[in-house]
Design an enzyme around this catalytic site. Structure first.
Site, short mmCIF file in Angstrom:
data_model
loop_
_atom_site.label_atom_id
_atom_site.label_comp_id
_atom_site.label_asym_id
_atom_site.label_seq_id
_atom_site.Cartn_x
_atom_site.Cartn_y
_atom_site.Cartn_z
N ARG A 263 -15.74 -9.64 40.62
CA ARG A 263 -15.10 -9.41 41.91
C ARG A 263 -14.79 -10.75 42.58
O ARG A 263 -15.66 -11.63 42.65
CB ARG A 263 -15.97 -8.55 42.83
N ARG A 278 -24.18 -12.32 47.07
CA ARG A 278 -22.81 -11.88 46.77
C ARG A 278 -22.23 -12.80 45.72
O ARG A 278 -22.00 -13.97 45.98
CB ARG A 278 -21.95 -11.88 48.04
N GLU A 350 -28.02 -3.92 50.36
CA GLU A 350 -27.47 -2.76 49.64
C GLU A 350 -27.52 -3.01 48.13
O GLU A 350 -27.08 -4.06 47.65
CB GLU A 350 -26.02 -2.51 50.07
N SER A 353 -24.37 2.30 45.91
CA SER A 353 -23.55 3.24 46.65
C SER A 353 -23.34 4.44 45.75
O SER A 353 -22.97 4.30 44.58
CB SER A 353 -22.19 2.63 47.02
N ARG A 392 -29.19 -8.17 43.95
CA ARG A 392 -30.05 -7.99 45.13
C ARG A 392 -31.37 -7.35 44.77
O ARG A 392 -32.36 -7.50 45.51
CB ARG A 392 -29.30 -7.19 46.19
#
Length: 424
Positions: A263, A278, A350, A353, A392
């Site tokens: 990403r 990130r 997070e 999801s 994470r």
């Protein structure tokens, strides 16, 4: 892609959902409705002309066979005019098909009725699990622990590739491998079929799951081959069944797969990008389901439980949120987020999801099933969730497991796979 019948019957609901999501241009609804109206009118006219074309052919044939060319001449003239009109209308219908599809692709998936409306501050806290660790010393953030124990090399990663592409070294690399194995084992134990997927996909695959045309700026593009590096295994795993009609007894289908994910993360900055928070390249195990529409929200809860089971296996404190409408993306109808506690940073991170896309992805990827033998195919519902994303998780393991002597203790279930229970 949304249901065209829904757009025709209740465009106000579609507009209201776009406003609640704070995504997209509401004029896309009007463009789609206009293109749909003009296309239907053109198809009706085209059908009429094709019918007349057939009638003329049936009239001209016997006259020509009987040598009555003079009598057939005006009919031949009309047939040529109709043929030209048919060709023109067919081209017009193709153009309107393209216009309609482009407009439909720009309309986000409507939210489920249970989704809270609002921005990030309207996210709903559903549950917390576990106890946050307490320390009699000042806990370090994971980037300091990673450097101290030689687990992650950010500087050489930046030298070789760029920021956001770290090297994992020694026990850091073994920890990555162990986490992938553990997460895949948990998934297959829960009934998922493991799939090793390509990490490059074509444009049709990106469109099928909704990354394109919405997120092309966040994807790495291999221009010479017109391929994209996967941002998540969701893309190849969902497109595995693209353009297929599944048998009545095929559903539900559960896939799990590990891939590195790529990403660009354009626009990210500040504390959110420090260390492993990130990255541009990271590892993740993805869980994907194809299900019957009437069962999809039961499957959403099961999928959520599968993702939570992975966090629980590591003994990490976490919380579950139902995302509000303004925090949802283009494709999701409803999403749960799982966040683990980061002791060294003093905040929640997070790590998963879990989303129901209903038939939105299935329409784009054309994945259908027959409810029963001989019945008309219908679109499946697709769901996916991270099970889990590694960076994470590693942050939380290092920060929550750190000891006063500077070592880091691993949870028992992970230590059994990694082959060591302590770092340092």
């Amino acid at each position: 892609m949304i249901d065209l019948d829904l757009l025709r019957d209740d465009p106000d609901r579609v507009r209201a959902s776009m406003e609640a999501k704070r995504i997209g241009d509401p004029s896309a609804v009007d463009r789609a409705l206009d293109a749909d109206r003009r296309r239907r009118e053109a198809v009706t006219e085209l059908n009429g002309l094709q019918q007349r074309q057939g009638e003329l052919g049936r009239e001209i044939g016997p006259l020509m066979k009987a040598g009555k060319r003079d009598e057939a001449a005006p009919l031949l003239d009309e047939s040529n005019r109709v043929k030209a009109q048919v060709k023109e209308l067919e081209e017009s219908v193709r153009e309107l098909d393209s216009t309609l599809r482009d407009a439909m692709l720009a309309i986000p998936n409507p939210i489920h009725e249970s989704v809270p409306v609002g921005g990030e501050d309207a996210n709903q806290l559903d549950a917390e699990w576990g106890v946050k660790p307490s320390f009699d010393f000042e806990p370090l953030p994971h980037w300091e622990l990673a450097e101290k124990h030689g687990l992650v090399d950010f500087e050489r990663g930046a030298k070789v590739t760029g920021a956001g592409f770290p090297f994992y070294v020694g026990k850091g690399a073994r920890l990555q491998r162990a986490l992938v194995t553990l997460f895949l084992d948990l998934a297959t134990e829960a009934g998922y079929t493991e799939v090793q997927a390509p990490i490059l996909v074509n444009e049709d695959s990106g469109i099928g799951t909704g990354q394109l045309p919405d997120k092309e700026g966040q994807m790495y593009h291999v221009a010479g081959d017109d391929l994209y590096l996967v941002p998540t295994a969701e893309v190849p795993l969902t497109n595995y069944l693209r353009d297929e009609i599944l048998a009545p007894d095929a559903l539900p289908i559960r896939f799990c797969g590990y891939t590195p994910c790529f990403r660009r993360e354009a626009g990210s900055y500040g504390k959110d990008v420090r260390g492993l928070n990130r990255l541009h390249q990271f590892d993740k195990v993805e869980l994907v389901r194809f299900v019957r529409p009437e069962e999809s929200y039961d499957h959403l809860e099961e999928l959520r439980e599968d993702a939570e089971r992975a966090v629980q296996a590591l003994g990490l404190p976490y919380r579950r949120l139902t995302l509000a409408s303004g925090d949802l993306g283009v494709t999701q109808a409803k999403t749960y987020d799982l966040e683990v506690w980061s002791a060294g940073q003093g905040r929640w991170l997070e790590v998963s999801s879990v989303s129901n896309f209903e038939a939105y992805q299935a329409r784009r990827a054309n994945v259908r099933y027959r409810p029963a033998e001989g019945e008309k195919p219908q679109f499946v519902h697709t769901l996916n969730g991270s099970g889990l994303a590694l960076p994470r998780i590693v942050s939380a393991l290092l920060e929550n497991g750190q000891q006063a002597d500077g070592t880091v203790v691993l949870p028992e279930r992970l230590a059994a796979v990694a082959g060591f229970d302590r770092i340092g």
